[in-house]
Scaffold this motif. Sequence first.
Motif, mmCIF file in Angstrom:
data_model
loop_
_atom_site.group_PDB
_atom_site.id
_atom_site.type_symbol
_atom_site.label_atom_id
_atom_site.label_comp_id
_atom_site.label_asym_id
_atom_site.label_seq_id
_atom_site.Cartn_x
_atom_site.Cartn_y
_atom_site.Cartn_z
ATOM 1 N N VAL B 147 0.855 -1.200 0.000
ATOM 2 C CA VAL B 147 0.000 0.000 0.000
ATOM 3 C C VAL B 147 0.885 1.243 0.000
ATOM 4 O O VAL B 147 2.085 1.156 0.256
ATOM 5 N N ILE B 148 0.221 2.346 -0.292
ATOM 6 C CA ILE B 148 0.941 3.620 -0.140
ATOM 7 C C ILE B 148 0.507 4.181 1.200
ATOM 8 O O ILE B 148 -0.698 4.345 1.454
ATOM 9 N N LEU B 149 1.488 4.446 2.016
ATOM 10 C CA LEU B 149 1.180 4.999 3.337
ATOM 11 C C LEU B 149 1.432 6.503 3.288
ATOM 12 O O LEU B 149 2.500 6.965 2.855
ATOM 13 N N ILE B 150 0.422 7.198 3.702
ATOM 14 C CA ILE B 150 0.592 8.659 3.776
ATOM 15 C C ILE B 150 0.304 9.078 5.203
ATOM 16 O O ILE B 150 -0.732 8.733 5.776
ATOM 17 N N GLY B 151 1.275 9.789 5.762
ATOM 18 C CA GLY B 151 1.065 10.314 7.101
ATOM 19 C C GLY B 151 0.862 11.819 7.003
ATOM 20 O O GLY B 151 1.593 12.514 6.290
ATOM 21 N N THR B 152 -0.190 12.279 7.628
ATOM 22 C CA THR B 152 -0.454 13.746 7.545
ATOM 23 C C THR B 152 -0.903 14.257 8.897
ATOM 24 O O THR B 152 -1.599 13.560 9.636
ATOM 25 N N ARG B 153 -0.511 15.486 9.185
ATOM 26 C CA ARG B 153 -0.904 16.036 10.491
ATOM 27 C C ARG B 153 -2.053 17.037 10.322
ATOM 28 O O ARG B 153 -2.426 17.707 11.262
ATOM 29 N N GLY B 154 -2.508 17.168 9.156
ATOM 30 C CA GLY B 154 -3.577 18.156 8.919
ATOM 31 C C GLY B 154 -2.974 19.439 8.362
ATOM 32 O O GLY B 154 -1.752 19.633 8.383
ATOM 33 N N GLU B 155 -3.818 20.308 7.848
ATOM 34 C CA GLU B 155 -3.331 21.531 7.177
ATOM 35 C C GLU B 155 -2.724 22.496 8.174
ATOM 36 O O GLU B 155 -3.219 22.653 9.286
ATOM 37 N N VAL B 156 -1.661 23.183 7.710
ATOM 38 C CA VAL B 156 -1.032 24.215 8.542
ATOM 39 C C VAL B 156 -1.543 25.566 8.054
ATOM 40 O O VAL B 156 -1.352 25.903 6.874
ATOM 41 N N VAL B 178 -8.985 4.744 4.659
ATOM 42 C CA VAL B 178 -8.600 3.654 3.761
ATOM 43 C C VAL B 178 -9.120 3.903 2.347
ATOM 44 O O VAL B 178 -10.275 4.285 2.151
ATOM 45 N N GLY B 179 -8.252 3.631 1.352
ATOM 46 C CA GLY B 179 -8.611 3.792 -0.058
ATOM 47 C C GLY B 179 -9.537 2.673 -0.512
ATOM 48 O O GLY B 179 -9.636 1.623 0.128
ATOM 49 N N TYR B 180 -10.179 2.875 -1.656
ATOM 50 C CA TYR B 180 -11.266 2.024 -2.127
ATOM 51 C C TYR B 180 -10.868 0.568 -2.322
ATOM 52 O O TYR B 180 -11.527 -0.345 -1.827
ATOM 53 N N GLU B 181 -9.800 0.341 -3.091
ATOM 54 C CA GLU B 181 -9.389 -1.024 -3.410
ATOM 55 C C GLU B 181 -9.107 -1.813 -2.130
ATOM 56 O O GLU B 181 -9.455 -3.004 -2.028
ATOM 57 N N ILE B 182 -8.505 -1.117 -1.183
ATOM 58 C CA ILE B 182 -8.100 -1.802 0.049
ATOM 59 C C ILE B 182 -9.326 -2.192 0.881
ATOM 60 O O ILE B 182 -9.492 -3.345 1.280
ATOM 61 N N HIS B 183 -10.225 -1.164 1.104
ATOM 62 C CA HIS B 183 -11.356 -1.506 1.986
ATOM 63 C C HIS B 183 -12.323 -2.456 1.311
ATOM 64 O O HIS B 183 -13.026 -3.235 1.931
ATOM 65 N N LYS B 184 -12.305 -2.439 -0.065
ATOM 66 C CA LYS B 184 -13.176 -3.397 -0.782
ATOM 67 C C LYS B 184 -12.634 -4.816 -0.609
ATOM 68 O O LYS B 184 -13.391 -5.735 -0.284
ATOM 69 N N VAL B 205 -12.578 6.602 7.994
ATOM 70 C CA VAL B 205 -13.165 7.013 6.704
ATOM 71 C C VAL B 205 -12.828 5.978 5.659
ATOM 72 O O VAL B 205 -11.700 5.483 5.617
ATOM 73 N N LEU B 206 -13.837 5.699 4.791
ATOM 74 C CA LEU B 206 -13.584 4.812 3.649
ATOM 75 C C LEU B 206 -13.799 5.647 2.385
ATOM 76 O O LEU B 206 -14.878 6.189 2.161
ATOM 77 N N HIS B 207 -12.765 5.784 1.596
ATOM 78 C CA HIS B 207 -12.901 6.622 0.392
ATOM 79 C C HIS B 207 -13.650 5.891 -0.693
ATOM 80 O O HIS B 207 -13.487 4.687 -0.849
ATOM 81 N N PRO B 208 -14.458 6.585 -1.456
ATOM 82 C CA PRO B 208 -15.073 5.966 -2.634
ATOM 83 C C PRO B 208 -14.015 5.789 -3.723
ATOM 84 O O PRO B 208 -12.914 6.335 -3.607
ATOM 85 N N GLU B 209 -14.402 5.117 -4.754
ATOM 86 C CA GLU B 209 -13.449 4.858 -5.837
ATOM 87 C C GLU B 209 -13.054 6.164 -6.506
ATOM 88 O O GLU B 209 -13.890 7.001 -6.834
ATOM 89 N N ARG B 210 -11.728 6.367 -6.690
ATOM 90 C CA ARG B 210 -11.240 7.602 -7.306
ATOM 91 C C ARG B 210 -10.498 7.331 -8.613
ATOM 92 O O ARG B 210 -10.175 8.239 -9.349
ATOM 93 N N GLY B 211 -10.156 6.093 -8.833
ATOM 94 C CA GLY B 211 -9.452 5.736 -10.071
ATOM 95 C C GLY B 211 -8.038 6.236 -10.095
ATOM 96 O O GLY B 211 -7.476 6.493 -11.155
ATOM 97 N N SER B 212 -7.457 6.442 -8.898
ATOM 98 C CA SER B 212 -6.074 6.923 -8.841
ATOM 99 C C SER B 212 -5.336 6.108 -7.768
ATOM 100 O O SER B 212 -5.889 5.166 -7.199
ATOM 101 N N THR B 213 -4.095 6.549 -7.482
ATOM 102 C CA THR B 213 -3.325 5.821 -6.453
ATOM 103 C C THR B 213 -3.984 5.904 -5.091
ATOM 104 O O THR B 213 -3.678 5.122 -4.183
ATOM 105 N N ASP B 214 -4.941 6.877 -4.969
ATOM 106 C CA ASP B 214 -5.674 6.994 -3.707
ATOM 107 C C ASP B 214 -6.397 5.692 -3.358
ATOM 108 O O ASP B 214 -6.620 5.392 -2.180
ATOM 109 N N ASP B 215 -6.771 4.950 -4.396
ATOM 110 C CA ASP B 215 -7.524 3.716 -4.148
ATOM 111 C C ASP B 215 -6.672 2.638 -3.426
ATOM 112 O O ASP B 215 -7.225 1.704 -2.863
ATOM 113 N N VAL B 216 -5.320 2.818 -3.518
ATOM 114 C CA VAL B 216 -4.445 1.843 -2.839
ATOM 115 C C VAL B 216 -3.638 2.523 -1.738
ATOM 116 O O VAL B 216 -2.497 2.160 -1.449
#
Lengths: 229, 450
Positions: B147-156, B178-184, B205-216
């Motif tokens: 998976v692609i792991l993204i760590g974020t602290r929120g907007e500054v 979690v991105g779409y492909e993963i939670h599916k 949060v479960l993201h809907p399908e975006r058709g991008s790397t966000d899904d993984v």
Amino acid sequence: MLLQLDSVSKTYKDAHSTVHAVEDVSLQISEGEFVAVQGPSGCGKSTLLLTAGGLLKPDAGSVKVNDQDPYAMTPDARAEFRAQSIGFVFQQFHLVPYLSVLENVMAPGMAAKSSISEIRERALHLTERFGLVDRRHHVPAKLSSGERQRAAMARALLNQPKLLLADEPTGNLDHQNAETVLNDLSEFAANNGAVLLVTHDERAVAHAQRGIILQDGKIATTSIGSGAE
Amino acid sequence: MTVWKLALREIRHRKFSFLMGVISVTTAVACLVGAQTLLRADRVITEQLLTEKQSEIEHAVAAKEEAVKQAGVELEDAMRKHMKGLGFNVLILPIEQSRSELLLKGMTASMPESYVDKLASSKIVSVNHLLPSVSRRVQWPEHDREVILIGTRGEVPILHRGLKKPLLEEVAEGKIVVGYEIHKDLKLKVGDKVTFKERKFTVSVLHPERGSTDDVTIWINLGQAQEILGMQNLINAILALECGCTGDRISVIREEISAILPGTQVVEKYSEALARAEAREKAKESAESSLAREQESGEALLQQEKQARNQLEQQHAGFASVLVPLVLIGSVVTIFLLALMNTRQRTEEIGILRAIGFKSKQIILVFLSKAMLIGIAGGLAGIALGFWFGWSLGGVASNGIDWEKLFEADSLKFTIAMAPVLAVVLTGIASWLPALIAARQDPALVLQSG
């Protein structure tokens, strides 16, 4: 002397001819005199009358009215002098057609610079004297010939002149009206006036104190008229 | 008896001659007053028409302006929405980050987390919504998948700007998005507990399908991600959203960021949304140019109308400048001939008046009094007729012009005031010679001919 003509001559010239209308005429008229000038047509009667009235300058000789020579005056001074000293009566009446009888009678007053009220007073008196009271506001076209001539007489007397010049005043009148006009002229002369009457009318001579016959511009004869009696 | 009375009596006696004189003067004065009224009406109508036209054009331009302004607002709003919809489209990366590696392997280089604070406290205007993140392709050993792991602290928040609603909410510690492909694949639901690298997380949060790397992709809190990845106080990128500026945006952004953060590079993620924004920008430019054209065409139309009206006014003025003097001259000649005829008609009367003592001055006065009466009567009738003529022909009533407006011009007032005077002077001049002829008439000739 009210009127004095000394050797007065008047000639009319044109390109083709020369007419000696009046030639070397001398004449004097005093107060109270009624003089009648007779003669055939074209003998110079009217020319003599106009010359005496300050209307036609003679070529030679002198004219004096009331000891004054009108031809020595300026035209305007002569007009004023005429208005104050001489009355005119004509065969054709020569009334202003659009003025009433009263206004026609008042007209010389405008020329003599008298006051309007005085003129009116005199005009009313004269129209009464000449029997025109009912005709005062009528224009000449509505009058008979006799009435017109009486209106002309009244006009001639408005400024109380001493000299009255009359050119065939009875020429267009019937017997009765002619007699009235001649009586009026006699009456004027009798009241220290002087009348020079130019006429064809034999009846007029009967009213005059002196009769003059003019022939070819010259005085042919002078006679004592019936009016002198 | 007075000279006036004499003149009035004569007028009553010869009505036709007087009437002809009055008609002649009336015609001349009517022409003069009519021309002046017409010209003045022309001027007033021109002013009125141009004012109306100007107002119409101004209204049309104002409406267009409003439309363009509205379009601008809509565009701005659309741009903002597009940009927002676009998500973070600017990546601020360490300068060592290779672009090829970025595309092939993801982010590999790192930079201090403090960079984001430095940027937030700067006066930067070309980007919004700063989001520091770490990102790495990692193995999820518990589920045996990459998976692609993204760590974020929120907007500054950028300090010199007002607070904005964040594009992305902070992922709280212990939570996982979690991105779409993963939670599916894993059949995950919100609230499920998952283990990642031996740490417990609750699915938030479960993201809907975006058709991008966000899904993984999975998102967790920045601190936890840094700890998992061994990147304490380091980040791979600062994501930002570029402003809705026009023109060469990326150059401006690069210039501004390189000045604040010299060891970084900026990458713009181009997209269809940006192209649409640009198309809208073009449409705005086109609307503005159409507005400019509308203004120009309005001005041209106004100018055209002005020229047409000026031409009409000049034609009328030219016509009047020929007609009025001609009619005036014609009138003077007519009055002269009428007075001459009158003199001939009155020969006997003048002769007798002269004989009974009227001075030449008085005869002249009689004639001039009549001329004056003709002048006054003709002058007054001419004013009325001329004004009516100008009023009708000039379309004063049909154009709804009020009197006051018409009489604002001194020239018309002057003409109307002076017309009777002019008429009297003209008739006086025209009658002068006949009066002199009458005054110089020899009464003896008249009396002899009678």
